[in-house]
Design a protein around this motif. Structure first.
Motif, PDB file in Angstrom:
ATOM      1  N   LYS A  23       0.631  -1.571   0.182  1.00 60.48           N
ATOM      2  CA  LYS A  23      -0.312  -0.056  -0.093  1.00 60.48           C
ATOM      3  C   LYS A  23       0.664   1.335  -0.429  1.00 60.48           C
ATOM      4  O   LYS A  23       0.415   2.120  -0.267  1.00 60.48           O
ATOM      5  CB  LYS A  23      -0.837   0.385   1.009  1.00 60.48           C
ATOM      6  N   GLU A  24       2.105   1.258   1.147  1.00 57.04           N
ATOM      7  CA  GLU A  24       2.775   2.159   0.966  1.00 57.04           C
ATOM      8  C   GLU A  24       3.584   3.279  -0.226  1.00 57.04           C
ATOM      9  O   GLU A  24       3.780   3.739  -0.859  1.00 57.04           O
ATOM     10  CB  GLU A  24       4.037   1.882   1.905  1.00 57.04           C
ATOM     11  N   GLN A  25       3.650   1.346  -1.401  1.00 56.81           N
ATOM     12  CA  GLN A  25       4.330   2.389  -2.417  1.00 56.81           C
ATOM     13  C   GLN A  25       3.537   2.695  -3.805  1.00 56.81           C
ATOM     14  O   GLN A  25       3.990   3.525  -4.796  1.00 56.81           O
ATOM     15  CB  GLN A  25       4.716  -0.031  -2.884  1.00 56.81           C
ATOM     16  N   TYR A  26       2.477   2.236  -3.368  1.00 56.44           N
ATOM     17  CA  TYR A  26       1.245   2.962  -4.263  1.00 56.44           C
ATOM     18  C   TYR A  26       0.749   3.665  -4.069  1.00 56.44           C
ATOM     19  O   TYR A  26       0.523   4.279  -4.652  1.00 56.44           O
ATOM     20  CB  TYR A  26      -0.046   1.865  -4.347  1.00 56.44           C
ATOM     21  N   SER A  27       1.103   4.402  -2.780  1.00 56.44           N
ATOM     22  CA  SER A  27       0.652   5.957  -2.531  1.00 56.44           C
ATOM     23  C   SER A  27       1.699   6.823  -2.757  1.00 56.44           C
ATOM     24  O   SER A  27       1.645   7.957  -2.591  1.00 56.44           O
ATOM     25  CB  SER A  27       0.090   5.684  -0.979  1.00 56.44           C
ATOM     26  N   LYS A  28       3.070   6.642  -3.151  1.00 57.51           N
ATOM     27  CA  LYS A  28       3.859   7.097  -3.099  1.00 57.51           C
ATOM     28  C   LYS A  28       4.558   7.066  -5.019  1.00 57.51           C
ATOM     29  O   LYS A  28       5.680   7.920  -5.433  1.00 57.51           O
ATOM     30  CB  LYS A  28       5.697   6.183  -2.749  1.00 57.51           C
ATOM     31  N   GLN A  33      -4.239   4.351  -4.136  1.00 56.48           N
ATOM     32  CA  GLN A  33      -4.316   2.713  -3.554  1.00 56.48           C
ATOM     33  C   GLN A  33      -4.178   1.504  -4.579  1.00 56.48           C
ATOM     34  O   GLN A  33      -3.595   2.284  -5.867  1.00 56.48           O
ATOM     35  CB  GLN A  33      -6.451   2.959  -3.470  1.00 56.48           C
ATOM     36  N   CYS A  34      -4.253   0.513  -4.401  1.00 55.80           N
ATOM     37  CA  CYS A  34      -3.901  -0.589  -4.789  1.00 55.80           C
ATOM     38  C   CYS A  34      -5.033  -0.920  -5.573  1.00 55.80           C
ATOM     39  O   CYS A  34      -6.029  -0.536  -5.552  1.00 55.80           O
ATOM     40  CB  CYS A  34      -4.044  -2.276  -3.830  1.00 55.80           C
TER      41      CYS A  34
END
Length: 475
Positions: free
Chosen positions: A74-79, A446-447
């Motif tokens: 989730k953190e990777q998609y948010s960045k 989001q994912c």
């Protein structure tokens, strides 16, 4: 204090040595070696703490260490917005296009697609390219499934030259059309007469090419054609015959009528060298360029989105730098691979008997009683091998030597050192770490929406019945 001796057995268990402790202790080892296995970690743990870990503790520790190294999914998609901005900032001119979608009930958008065409690859292909591009897609094996679509060209050394790649939700006509539209804009394909495509006849791809590039040449991978052919026509002899027909540079009939009828229904322009166009100077029959690229990035395909895209970019950056270093070792106007090919042509030319016709024209008869007319003035031979690849065939090579001319003058510029330098001189620049990425005003992604498939995700490709795996067993 009692002087009695202890009789309890030595224990290699300790409740304080859990998966969290192991992940924090060995995070650097997992970072340096993502494939660090259970035996290696347990041996290191026994040396450090005199404690044994269970297999499931190892799995949990590896998963937690991976989160520490890469961050959560989730953190990777948010960045992802910040990553795309940094990629374009460090590589000006690159095309980085992202699509997202809104889902009822959610405030923030969901990731859908991401297309990347780095400026260095774009300029390198335009400067030292051959007008032929292979298209293929491979599965993403991570938590969120999808497809990685790729466009790969051929460099002056007859090796793969990746051009663009895209992460999409599935392989279908819509995603291929979206990918090809962006690719056509980046490569400046305004007139589809001057481009050739090589594909495996994927879902929706044939229609997308016909719609967007109606006048272009479209070659089909003969290996995949044979996989369909052998369903009805089995046997090693027929397999050899289909490859003989595909490799022949002149038209010929068939001996097996049923098999010949099956092949006659296929457009020969899609799979035979005898009907290929000559301008790409490439006679490839298989989509090996894309297969090689997919194999090179196989370790990235089960990673989270930013890690995946970074592993692909790092591979391309290193590849370009390595090719520039290889160029310094060239001792001739053409590469060592082409030099080795010319040596084979030189040996094969000894079985030819030329007769001078006049001007720069010859009639060449071979020991197999085949006869071809060859003209050095216009760089043509009736055998057509010269026209197809841009390197003199054995008939032309013999006549060039008879006229005391330099064979390098008859090799197409696509193979020259200058073309190689132009293709690989652009530099793919590195990017800074996440803490230095510029913040954006876009809502964090989001994912992606996806439907989880039943069962354990498959890591290996399903082999064909006549393929052999690395262990030596047939699929």
């Amino acid at each position: 204090m009692s002087d009695e001796e202890h009789t309890c057995a030595i224990s290699f268990k300790n409740s304080f040595v859990n998966s969290k402790m192991m992940a924090e202790k060995y995070v650097n080892q997992f970072r340096a070696n993502p494939a660090w296995n259970y035996e290696g970690m347990n041996q290191q743990l026994r040396t450090d703490t005199n404690v044994d870990a269970s297999l499931w503790q190892y799995y949990r520790a590896r998963r937690k260490a991976k989160v520490m190294i890469e961050g959560t999914i989730k953190e990777q998609y948010s960045k992802l917005w910040e990553y795309c901005g940094e990629l374009k900032r460090m590589n000006p001119g690159s095309s980085v296009k992202m699509q997202c979608e809104m889902v009822p009930g959610d405030e923030n958008p969901h990731f859908k697609r991401l297309y990347v065409c780095l400026e260095a690859l774009k300029c390198g292909w335009k400067a030292g390219y051959r007008p032929i591009v292979g298209l293929d897609g491979c599965f993403i094996k991570g938590h969120h499934t999808g497809q990685l679509l790729t466009a790969v060209g051929v460099d002056p050394y007859n090796q793969m030259y990746p051009i663009a790649y895209a992460l999409v939700e599935s392989e279908c006509g819509e995603t291929w059309r979206w990918f090809l539209e962006l690719l056509g804009q980046d490569l400046g394909i305004n007139n589809s007469h001057g481009i050739s495509w090589v594909t495996d006849k994927q879902k929706g791809l044939i229609d997308a090419i016909a719609e967007l590039f109606p006048e272009s040449e479209h070659r089909h991978c003969v290996k995949h054609l044979h996989n369909n052919f052998k369903v009805q026509h089995k046997g090693l002899m027929l397999k050899q015959l289909i490859w003989v027909a595909a490799k022949s540079t002149t038209s010929q009939g068939g001996e097996n009528q049923a098999a010949y009828q099956w092949l006659a229904e296929k457009d020969p322009r899609n799979w035979t060298r005898a009907h290929m166009k000559e301008f790409p100077k490439c006679d490839m029959l298989c989509n090996n360029m894309c297969e090689a690229f997919n194999s090179a990035i196989v370790q990235a395909r089960d990673k989270p989105v930013i890690t995946l895209m970074e592993m692909v970019r790092n591979y391309l950056m290193s590849m370009m730098a390595k090719k520039r270093e290889e160029l310094k070792k060239w001792n001739h106007p053409i590469g060592p691979k082409v030099m080795r090919y010319l040596e084979k042509v030189k040996l094969a030319s000894s079985c030819c008997n030329p007769k001078f016709c006049g001007g720069k024209s010859y009639q060449v008869r071979c020991f197999d009683n085949e006869q071809y007319v060859m003209d050095l003035e216009i760089h043509t031979c009736a055998y057509r091998k010269w026209q197809l690849i841009g390197i003199p065939c054995m008939h032309a090579f013999l006549c060039i030597n008879l006229m005391n001319m330099d064979v390098y003058d008859f090799i197409h510029p696509f193979y020259k050192k200058e073309a190689y330098l132009e293709a690989y001189s652009p530099i793919i620049h590195g990017i800074n770490g996440p803490n230095m990425w510029a913040k954006t005003k876009n809502r964090p992604l989001q994912c992606p929406q996806f439907k989880k498939q039943r069962g354990k995700p498959k890591k290996a490709r399903k082999l064909q019945s006549d393929e052999v795996c690395s262990g030596g067993e047939q699929g």
